[in-house]
Design an enzyme around this catalytic site. Structure first.
Site, PDB file in Angstrom:
ATOM      1  N   HIS A 162       0.843  -1.202   0.000  1.00 49.70           N
ATOM      2  CA  HIS A 162       0.000   0.000   0.000  1.00 49.70           C
ATOM      3  C   HIS A 162       0.874   1.247   0.000  1.00 49.70           C
ATOM      4  CE1 HIS A 162      -3.293   2.634   1.014  1.00 49.70           C
ATOM      5  NE2 HIS A 162      -4.146   1.630   1.100  1.00 49.70           N
ATOM      6  N   ASP A 206     -10.398   5.899  -5.875  1.00 46.37           N
ATOM      7  CA  ASP A 206     -10.146   4.628  -5.191  1.00 46.37           C
ATOM      8  C   ASP A 206     -10.464   3.532  -6.201  1.00 46.37           C
ATOM      9  OD1 ASP A 206     -11.207   3.260  -1.945  1.00 46.37           O
ATOM     10  OD2 ASP A 206      -9.686   2.637  -3.400  1.00 46.37           O
ATOM     11  N   GLU A 263      -0.517   1.039  -5.638  1.00 47.26           N
ATOM     12  CA  GLU A 263      -0.412  -0.143  -4.779  1.00 47.26           C
ATOM     13  C   GLU A 263      -0.447  -1.443  -5.596  1.00 47.26           C
ATOM     14  OE1 GLU A 263      -3.677   2.442  -2.289  1.00 47.26           O
ATOM     15  OE2 GLU A 263      -3.802   0.244  -2.167  1.00 47.26           O
TER      16      GLU A 263
END
Ligand code: TA6
Length: 288
Positions: A162, A206, A263
């Protein structure tokens, strides 16, 4: 090349001034300073973002750096994970120093390990063992995670790094992601196809890009890094912007202007690990 090990962290340094520090808590890299390629005359720059409100005392996962996500990504969706918080236990467990595996002109590398404990077994009773190898080279940081199935039956897992890249988020772009299918978690998790040449995070983002190529250019005004991922089929791009960022307790005010999360992970699929098998995932970040 010096490797400094204390009860709480490991620090590697390179003769060109580059350095990396990782907490044993979560095996979380919290700092990577590096000169840019071909600019060893300039002072090494911090390449990772860590919120000034991040807990660094092991009381909770670090808001920044490179948290290690295992055995699942996001909120728990399977019964066997139901006792755990988002992103699993690896980023909130105490790892241990295993060995210095490289100390040469090419770079310096240490290995950290995590094995089942009674506390973790109470949350997740599968036969696993993790190793995490952190390698510092002149202008590169490499992190390798290995998952071993130490038992007699297979189990499924997800893993992800992450990574909070320190960047000017208003001008940042991530590419090439064009044409990929992605899960848009801001829009409730529906799937879309990426049409942009350069993906920005000027609004709350996201996104889980499926089947991404493993080579990512991250650029912004005045800087950039290249990310190479091996063994990780997906890449997640995240920035909460103000819209969601102000709600995150350990996110410094305006912190969302200072990073983009890129990520590498197995975020949209599960890896099935047979008895005795080992899976590996690698991230290589180059400082430009
Ligand atoms: O990787 C993106 C994401 O899964 C987002 O959905 C957001 O929740 C972010 O991780 C941060 O998660 P955390 O549990 O560290 O607050």
């Amino acid at each position: 090349m010096p490797v400094e090990i204390t009860d709480t962290k490991v620090t590697l340094t390179h003769p060109n001034g580059a350095s990396v520090t990782a907490l044993l808590y979560g095996a979380t890299v919290i700092s990577w300073k590096s000169p840019s390629e071909g600019r060893d005359d300039a002072p090494p720059k911090e390449r990772l973002f860590v919120s000034s409100k991040a807990a660094l005392d092991g009381s909770k996962p670090v808001r920044g750096g490179i948290p290690v996500v295992f055995p699942f990504f996001g909120p728990a969706t399977r019964p066997e994970h139901s006792k755990m918080g988002q992103h699993g236990f690896a980023r909130s467990s105490q790892w241990h120093y295993v060995a210095t595996v490289l100390d040469s002109d090419a770079g310096v590398s240490v290995q950290l390990g995590l094995k089942p404990t009674p506390e973790i077994d109470a949350l997740y009773a599968f036969p696993w063992a993790l190793t995490y190898t952190i390698t510092l080279a002149a202008h590169q940081l490499t992190t390798d995670i290995a998952v071993k199935n130490t038992g007699g039956a297979s189990f499924d897992f997800q893993a992800l790094l992450h990574t909070y890249i320190a960047a000017h988020s208003a001008s940042v772009s991530v590419s090439p992601l064009t044409g990929l299918t992605y899960i848009d978690k801001v829009a409730g998790g529906g799937e879309r196809t990426e049409s942009r040449e350069l993906v920005d995070v000027r609004s709350f983002t996201d996104s889980v890009y499926k089947g991404a190529g493993g080579r990512y250019s991250v650029r912004w005004e005045g800087g950039g890094v290249d990310v190479r991922a091996n063994g990780f089929g997906d890449v997640v791009v995240w920035n909460p912007n103000k819209e969601a960022g102000w709600k995150i307790g350990d996110m410094e005010d305006g912190g969302w202007d200072k990073f983009v999360c890129v990520e590498p992970g197995t975020a949209s699929y599960w890896v099935t690990l047979g008895a005795g098998e080992e899976w590996k995932g690698q991230q290589v970040i180059s400082a430009l």
